[in-house]
Design a protein around this motif. Structure first.
Motif, short mmCIF file in Angstrom:
data_model
loop_
_atom_site.label_atom_id
_atom_site.label_comp_id
_atom_site.label_asym_id
_atom_site.label_seq_id
_atom_site.Cartn_x
_atom_site.Cartn_y
_atom_site.Cartn_z
N GLY A 94 -6.70 -25.01 13.72
CA GLY A 94 -6.40 -23.70 13.14
C GLY A 94 -7.60 -23.01 12.51
N GLN A 95 -8.46 -23.77 11.90
CA GLN A 95 -9.58 -23.19 11.13
C GLN A 95 -10.91 -23.26 11.83
OE1 GLN A 95 -9.12 -21.53 8.27
NE2 GLN A 95 -6.96 -21.89 8.68
N GLY A 96 -11.00 -23.98 12.89
CA GLY A 96 -12.28 -24.11 13.58
C GLY A 96 -13.23 -25.00 12.79
N LEU A 97 -14.52 -24.76 12.98
CA LEU A 97 -15.56 -25.54 12.31
C LEU A 97 -15.85 -24.94 10.94
CD1 LEU A 97 -18.21 -26.31 15.04
CD2 LEU A 97 -17.59 -27.88 13.25
N ARG A 124 -12.80 -38.96 13.86
CA ARG A 124 -11.47 -38.34 13.87
C ARG A 124 -10.61 -39.05 12.84
NH1 ARG A 124 -9.50 -34.59 16.99
NH2 ARG A 124 -11.20 -34.79 18.49
N TYR A 160 -19.34 -30.95 8.67
CA TYR A 160 -18.36 -29.93 8.99
C TYR A 160 -17.00 -30.59 9.20
CZ TYR A 160 -22.33 -26.90 10.16
OH TYR A 160 -23.49 -26.15 10.12
N PHE A 165 -17.91 -25.45 7.25
CA PHE A 165 -19.03 -26.14 6.61
C PHE A 165 -18.58 -26.81 5.32
CE2 PHE A 165 -23.18 -27.01 5.20
CZ PHE A 165 -23.33 -26.54 3.90
N GLN A 185 -13.53 -29.89 11.38
CA GLN A 185 -12.99 -29.08 12.46
C GLN A 185 -11.51 -29.35 12.64
OE1 GLN A 185 -14.47 -29.65 16.54
NE2 GLN A 185 -14.37 -27.45 16.85
N LEU A 198 -11.30 -33.51 12.66
CA LEU A 198 -12.52 -34.11 13.20
C LEU A 198 -13.65 -33.77 12.23
CD1 LEU A 198 -13.99 -35.53 15.60
CD2 LEU A 198 -14.36 -33.23 16.55
N SER A 255 -25.93 -31.97 7.78
CA SER A 255 -24.82 -31.10 7.41
C SER A 255 -23.51 -31.73 7.85
CB SER A 255 -24.96 -29.72 8.06
OG SER A 255 -26.13 -29.07 7.62
N LEU A 313 -17.52 -33.74 11.54
CA LEU A 313 -18.76 -33.72 12.32
C LEU A 313 -19.96 -33.69 11.40
CD1 LEU A 313 -17.53 -31.08 14.89
CD2 LEU A 313 -18.26 -33.39 15.50
#
Lengths: 114, 111
Positions: free
Chosen positions: A40-43, A110, A35, A45, A37, A88, A33, A90
């Motif tokens: 402001g929006q977090g993680l 990054r 993601y 998908f 990050q 970032l 998967s 992930l």
């Protein structure tokens, strides 16, 4: 077992360029998967691949794409980069811990878009 | 829209205290719940998961799940300065193989 590896670890690109990120999952894991990050929006998908097939897709524009190879390694591509793509990225590979499917993250790539 | 909510913090606790981190989720079909820890500039690392109502303990960590209230929490006993990090709650929904993450709670443990 070796963990999830991601390359490159850092990238600087300019607007309009494209970028390809790579992820090698834990040996034996067939699901990968991706993601994004941001502070402001977090993680969020992006997509999931299992046995070379995209199984799920998040709410991102078509500029974001991915693929998985027969050895379970996965790549994601972002075309026509925008400043807002700085984040970032992930990768997580999924395996079973007992009866529970569990995701393990790589160190991330990054990306800075100038 | 499947949502996972966490208080952004920071939650400040003194060394040796119990830190309590909370998470609520909107999808009643959610099946399993994960806690990840993320240090600044690093990627998330799995602490533990829970899928049955009640408590699950792993060392200094206890996860608590209440499906009726759609609430999951993480307790950290004997908090250490090295526990200072952002804690992410993630939810696995039935029929999907992906996780939905909350935005995380920052925990600060002062010596």
């Amino acid at each position: 077992k070796a963990g999830v590896t991601q390359t490159p670890r850092y990238l600087i690109k300019t607007r309009g360029q494209q970028v390809t990120l790579s992820c090698s999952p834990i040996s034996g894991h067939r699901s990968v998967s991706w993601y994004q990050q941001t502070p402001g929006q977090g993680l969020q998908f992006l997509f999931e691949y299992f046995s070379e097939t995209q199984r799920n897709k998040g709410n991102f524009p078509g500029r974001f794409s991915g693929r998985q190879f027969s050895n379970s390694r996965s790549e994601m591509n972002v075309s026509t980069l925008e400043l807002g793509d700085s984040a970032l990225y992930l990768c997580a590979s999924s395996g079973t811990s007992g009866y529970q499917e569990t995701q393990y993250f790589g160190p991330g790539t990054r990306l800075l878009v100038l | 829209q499947k949502e996972v909510e966490q208080n952004s913090g920071p939650l400040s606790v003194p060394e040796g205290a119990i830190a309590s981190l909370n998470c609520t989720y909107s999808d009643r079909g959610s099946q399993s719940f994960f806690w990840y820890r993320q240090y600044s500039g690093k990627s998330p690392e799995l602490i533990m998961f829970i899928y049955s109502n009640g408590d699950k303990e792993d060392g200094r960590f206890t996860a608590q799940l209440n499906k009726a209230s759609q609430y999951v929490s993480l307790l950290i006993r004997d908090s250490q300065p090295s526990d200072s990090a952002t804690y992410l709650c993630a939810v696995h929904h039935s029929g999907y193989s992906t996780l939905t993450f909350g935005k995380g709670t920052m925990l600060l443990v002062s010596p």
